[in-house]
Design an enzyme around this catalytic site. Structure first.
Site: not given
Length: 445
Positions: A299, A310, A324
């Site tokens: 999460s 990224d 998740k």
């Protein structure tokens, strides 16, 4: 504004004329759907009355209704559920960083309770519970077929009381029991220390304390090192971090990013989506960062790892995360209860959803299992001797006292690093990466 309104009205009229021929069937279909819903609600009322009147024992009407509501929510996905007034209060306490229990984050998989991760320094952690373990029974009572909330309820109890959970672990042939004493769980959201020239920030959960703890810990370690120039970089350890508050994940990501998207959320209605961007300011001042993750990182942990990965702000090391990728909204209800409902999926800056896929590390590094101690071994292997150990060996007269002292400091540091490699191979690997990037200097940029 007036022209826009007129155009809208005109468009509505045109639509009405164009669809006059099929309006009848559409209205009939809608009426039929509504009738079906009312029939199902009538069926629910009939069953409720039959249970209340004919069940072998007296039942609490409130318990029946709450169970029905919870069943409706848990049928959607493993993370939606109903919270009674007591559970809602406990959840609010937990997000503040202190609560009673075993100290494990769990989910449900194929009817069994699966451990997402044990929390650092908790009774479950001390008892040896591992991420990926399946809990099959609590105090001898099987949890198969129970909802996740019901299974968690079995594990709750007074502080100081003992609980025996039965675990199934990959690589173990038979299930085994683990005894745990319930305790008050006081979470330190971020622990910090320096290993060699690397600052290690161990983030255990994302609650209201997380970002303030991280900010203070990072500043303290940099000051103790004599400034940012004396540090190779930072290790952000998110292993076995089950997640928590979305806003804290955003703050932690923003702490190391100067600009750009951190995460976006998208619900069923596109208009309900949100996008969160970083603000100028990097607490690490551009120093290299390694993020550690494993199968217990879930999460909010995955939001941070995905954002830094990224943006190429960090190298992600370890094993694939939990996966998740959904957002739960807690909606207060009458009677002080609450509903936890999955309302959106979240996406990393590159637009990827990690739901059920997880974050894949840039460098996969498994954590070796501890080697079993050989009870028959009488003594450890003797250390190898060096030239300096030989009687009468010549001294090295080419070094000053300061240089000799520095060599001894470097040797002690190397021995500490070697011990760390035995204790925590993944962390040692991360620190080695930071050393290499720092040695490259400007070439690493």
């Amino acid at each position: 504004m007036k022209k826009l309104m007129i155009a809208a009205v005109g468009g509505s009229l045109m639509g009405l004329i164009a669809t006059t021929q099929i309006a009848g069937p559409l209205i009939a279909q809608e009426a039929e759907a509504n009738a079906s819903v009312y029939e199902q609600l009538d069926l629910f009322g009939d069953i409720f009355e039959r249970i209340r009147a004919g069940y072998v024992e007296d039942v609490e009407e409130k318990d029946l209704i709450e169970a029905a509501i919870n069943g409706m929510l848990t049928s959607l996905d493993p993370h939606s559920s109903y919270l009674s007034a007591e559970d809602a209060a406990a959840m609010r306490v937990q997000t503040r960083g202190e609560f009673g229990g075993l100290g494990i984050e769990v989910t449900q998989e194929e009817g069994f309770v699966k451990v997402v991760s044990p929390m650092d320094g908790t009774p479950a952690d001390a008892a040896g519970v591992l991420a990926g373990d399946f809990i099959t029974a609590v105090d001898g009572e099987s949890v198969l077929g129970l909802t996740l909330d019901d299974a968690v309820e079995l594990m709750r109890g007074p502080v100081g009381s003992e609980i025996i959970i039965t675990l199934v672990r990959e690589g173990e042939i038979e299930p085994f029991d683990v005894s745990i004493v319930r305790d008050t769980i006081k979470l330190t959201a971020v622990r910090h220390r320096t290993e060699g020239n690397a600052v290690v920030l161990r983030v255990t959960t994302f609650n209201d304390q997380t970002f303030p703890n991280l900010q203070e810990g990072l500043k303290e370690q940099v000051e103790e090192a004599g400034g940012i120039d004396n540090i190779d970089g930072f290790v952000l350890d998110l292993r076995n971090n089950p997640g928590g508050l979305l806003n804290q994940a955003i703050y932690v990501s923003d702490a190391f990013l100067e600009a750009g998207e951190i995460v976006s959320t998208r619900g069923r209605d596109p208009a309900d989506g949100d996008r969160y961007n970083a603000q100028p300011g990097d607490l690490a001042e551009g120093k290299p960062i390694v993020v550690l993750i494993n199968g217990g990182s879930a999460s909010a942990s995955e939001i941070v790892a995905g954002a830094l990965q990224d943006h190429r702000r960090a190298i992600v090391v370890g094993t694939k995360s939990f996966g998740k990728g959904s957002v739960q909204t807690v909606v207060p209800l009458r009677g002080e209860g609450a509903m936890r409902l999955t309302t959106a999926r979240y996406y990393t800056p590159s637009g990827r959803s990690i739901q059920a896929l997880g974050i894949s590390p840039d460098i996969i590094v498994e954590q070796p299992r501890p080697k079993p101690v050989d009870p028959d071994a009488e003594e450890e292997s003797r250390p190898l001797r060096s030239e300096a150990d030989l009687r009468g060996s010549l001294n090295n007269d080419s070094l000053t006292d300061d240089e000799i002292e520095q060599i001894e400091v470097d040797r002690a540091r190397a021995e500490t690093a070697a011990q760390l490699r035995e204790d925590d191979y993944q962390l040692a690997y991360a620190i080695d990466i930071l050393k290499g990037l720092n040695a490259l200097g400007p070439l690493a940029e």
